[in-house]
Scaffold this active site. Structure first.
Site, PDB file in Angstrom:
ATOM      1  N   LYS A  11     -38.357  -3.560 -23.647  1.00  0.00           N
ATOM      2  CA  LYS A  11     -38.599  -2.192 -24.099  1.00  0.00           C
ATOM      3  C   LYS A  11     -40.001  -2.091 -24.683  1.00  0.00           C
ATOM      4  O   LYS A  11     -40.349  -2.803 -25.618  1.00  0.00           O
ATOM      5  CB  LYS A  11     -37.580  -1.751 -25.154  1.00  0.00           C
ATOM      6  CG  LYS A  11     -37.714  -0.262 -25.506  1.00  0.00           C
ATOM      7  CD  LYS A  11     -36.950   0.123 -26.768  1.00  0.00           C
ATOM      8  CE  LYS A  11     -37.762  -0.094 -28.017  1.00  0.00           C
ATOM      9  NZ  LYS A  11     -38.943   0.824 -28.133  1.00  0.00           N
TER      10      LYS A  11
ATOM     11  N   GLU B 215     -41.683 -12.123 -34.453  1.00  0.00           N
ATOM     12  CA  GLU B 215     -43.075 -12.218 -34.881  1.00  0.00           C
ATOM     13  C   GLU B 215     -43.340 -10.969 -35.694  1.00  0.00           C
ATOM     14  O   GLU B 215     -43.413  -9.866 -35.144  1.00  0.00           O
ATOM     15  CB  GLU B 215     -44.006 -12.332 -33.673  1.00  0.00           C
ATOM     16  CG  GLU B 215     -45.392 -12.847 -34.035  1.00  0.00           C
ATOM     17  CD  GLU B 215     -46.361 -11.734 -34.343  1.00  0.00           C
ATOM     18  OE1 GLU B 215     -46.567 -11.458 -35.558  1.00  0.00           O
ATOM     19  OE2 GLU B 215     -46.904 -11.141 -33.417  1.00  0.00           O
TER      20      GLU B 215
ATOM     21  N   CYS C 293     -51.307  -7.589 -36.796  1.00  0.00           N
ATOM     22  CA  CYS C 293     -50.385  -8.233 -37.742  1.00  0.00           C
ATOM     23  C   CYS C 293     -51.059  -9.328 -38.538  1.00  0.00           C
ATOM     24  O   CYS C 293     -50.652  -9.615 -39.671  1.00  0.00           O
ATOM     25  CB  CYS C 293     -49.166  -8.770 -36.997  1.00  0.00           C
ATOM     26  SG  CYS C 293     -49.570  -9.909 -35.659  1.00  0.00           S
TER      27      CYS C 293
ATOM     28  N   GLU D 163     -48.225  -4.572 -46.225  1.00  0.00           N
ATOM     29  CA  GLU D 163     -49.008  -4.504 -44.985  1.00  0.00           C
ATOM     30  C   GLU D 163     -49.377  -3.052 -44.695  1.00  0.00           C
ATOM     31  O   GLU D 163     -48.507  -2.215 -44.481  1.00  0.00           O
ATOM     32  CB  GLU D 163     -48.203  -5.095 -43.825  1.00  0.00           C
ATOM     33  CG  GLU D 163     -48.986  -5.174 -42.535  1.00  0.00           C
ATOM     34  CD  GLU D 163     -48.190  -5.825 -41.417  1.00  0.00           C
ATOM     35  OE1 GLU D 163     -48.800  -6.550 -40.616  1.00  0.00           O
ATOM     36  OE2 GLU D 163     -46.968  -5.608 -41.333  1.00  0.00           O
TER      37      GLU D 163
END
Length: 498
Positions: free
Chosen positions: A189, A265, A299, A396
């Site tokens: 996806k 991840e 990331c 983050e």
């Protein structure tokens, strides 16, 4: 045109045929409910086109196609043939590099230069795993004279893969390369914000000669299609790249369904450490690349910059000047370094973090506001006078925003570096080899760069410590995510026990 294709145009390639359907069993098809959703150009805030939305029913169809392929034709393909198919796919991606990069820029907003680099990296990654396909080996183990023992590394089965919007094609390549090389089948996806390049990529899967059902690529939303993949009883393994919050949800769904295997991840808040003896000019370039690469939507972005007190003032002044020189604007302009954020939602989240930094007392050295009046552009932003527990130091941000803090000793900066829930990446800048190795070995992070940043390779494993994930992408280590060991013990003769 058919209702699963539309004509679009990019500034670099002109008009092309954009698939908009779901890619299942080597064909583009409408969704069962015939639902579609709009794809927005982040540079202009205009609708590019609409694509078909996968629902739970469509996931069921794609999973059945993948299961039929895994139990049928794909099982009959030899490892060498699998490798050749991946190599053919890599050749087709390379041949169509400019088209794929242009669609990536149109859909994601990243600069065309960076998009070309991404597609080139996809080619390298798929070729790398094509080379691994016929080298998946077990062992013979000498245990007893009247027994023959050996192990096999076998594919897990049907793999569900959910990729993010910041590197749509690159994450696709990272996911499918080891999965297909080891003999699995895939239902992947794409992110709802960036489905277009994955659908263009899908065209080359059939052209390369993969049997129907081996690789299925669907567009859809995380709360529906992503949730259906995570909890599906006939998916044997799920791999996800994205936020730590969503990663937890996926892990819970995997555990509460059929206990499918999981690799994640996830997020990061990576420290970028600059010692007094660092080469200032080179370090400034790498620190700039470390945070503003891919609009800060990375990331492993080096968003926490720790500078030793002896060069702190000089560093801040030089880095501010370098950040202000970054070209922000049209992704298709050859000089653009930073494009727009991917969506209105992401733009708003980043601006909220900027306001949080201001309200908590941090100093905006540069940036801190919108760039231009159209598109989701944000100025490269630097905060100073920060404290460890500020939101901009703990959470983050996933945008072009960084914070600089001062340190005096090596022991102090290691404590500061480890003061988050993450452990994805880090960097050390110094001319002293002893310092470099000592600090690199002390940092609790999956990747440590020394005198550089954001240099990734398909030959090196990538992944995180702590809440930055489970498992490793890339390198030989990624093969372990998609294989399972079988032990075989054969009695060669002699009397039976008892």
């Amino acid at each position: 045109m058919s209702n699963v294709f539309t004509e679009l145009k990019t500034p670099t390639t002109g008009t092309y045929k954009q698939p908009t359907g779901l890619f299942i069993n080597n064909e583009f098809v409408e969704g069962v409910e015939k639902k579609t959703f709009e794809v927005i150009n982040p540079a202009t805030e205009e609708v590019i086109c609409s694509v078909h939305e996968a629902t739970e029913a469509d996931v069921d169809i794609a999973v059945k196609a993948a299961r039929d392929a895994f139990e049928g034709p794909w099982r009959q393909v030899t490892p060498q043939q699998r490798g050749n198919l991946l190599l053919k796919l890599a050749d087709l991606i390379e041949k169509n590099l400019e088209l794929l990069a242009s669609v990536e820029s149109l859909d994601n907003g990243k600069s065309i230069t960076m998009a070309r680099g991404d597609v080139g990296a996809v080619v390298g990654c798929i070729r790398y795993y094509g080379g691994w396909a016929d080298k998946i080996e077990g062992k013979t183990i000498d245990i007893a004279p009247d027994m023959f023992h050996y192990t096999r590394l076998e594919p897990i089965g049907v793999c569900g893969q959910i990729i993010p919007w910041n590197f749509p094609l690159l994450m696709l390549g990272w996911k499918i390369g080891p999965a297909l090389a080891t003999g699995n089948t895939v239902v992947l996806k794409t992110a709802e914000q960036t489905p277009l390049s994955g659908l263009v990529f899908a065209q080359f899967v059939k052209e390369a000669g993969f049997p129907p059902g081996v690789l299925n690529i669907i567009s859809g939303f995380g709360k529906t299609a992503g949730a259906a993949i995570s909890s599906h009883m006939d998916i044997d393994k799920v791999a996800f790249t994205g936020s730590t919050v969503v990663g937890r949800t996926i892990m819970k769904a995997a555990a509460s369904s059929n206990l499918k295997k999981v690799t994640l991840e996830l997020g990061g808040k990576s420290p970028n450490i600059v010692f007094n003896d660092a080469d200032i000019e080179q370090t400034i370039s790498w620190v700039n690349f470390g945070i503003y690469f891919n609009h800060g939507q990375c990331c492993c972005a080096g968003s926490r910059i720790y500078v030793q007190s002896g060069i702190y003032d000089k560093f801040v002044a030089a880095f501010k000047k370098r950040a202000e020189a970054n070209k922000v604007g049209d992704p298709f302009h050859p000089e653009t370094f930073q494009g727009p954020q991917v969506s209105q939602l992401q733009y708003d989240r980043i601006m909220e973090y900027i306001e949080s930094g201001k309200s908590e007392g941090a100093t905006v050295e540069t940036g801190g506001a919108r760039h231009g009046d159209k598109g989701y552009f944000i100025q490269p932003t630097i905060f100073t006078n920060v404290s460890p527990k500020m939101k901009i130091m703990q959470e983050e941000i996933f945008g072009p925003v960084c914070a600089i803090a001062k340190f005096d000793t090596e022991e102090e900066v290691l404590q500061m570096a480890h003061d988050t829930i993450y452990g994805l990446a880090s960097a050390v800048h110094t001319k002293d080899l002893n310092t470099a190795i000592r600090v690199a070995n002390s940092l609790r992070a999956g990747t440590v760069w020394v005198n550089c940043y954001n240099l990734l390779s398909h030959q090196l494993p990538f992944g995180g410590y702590a809440q930055s994930g489970i498992g490793r992408e890339l390198g030989e280590e990624a093969l372990a995510n998609y294989t399972q060991h079988k032990s075989v013990a054969i009695r060669l003769g002699g009397a039976l026990f008892g």
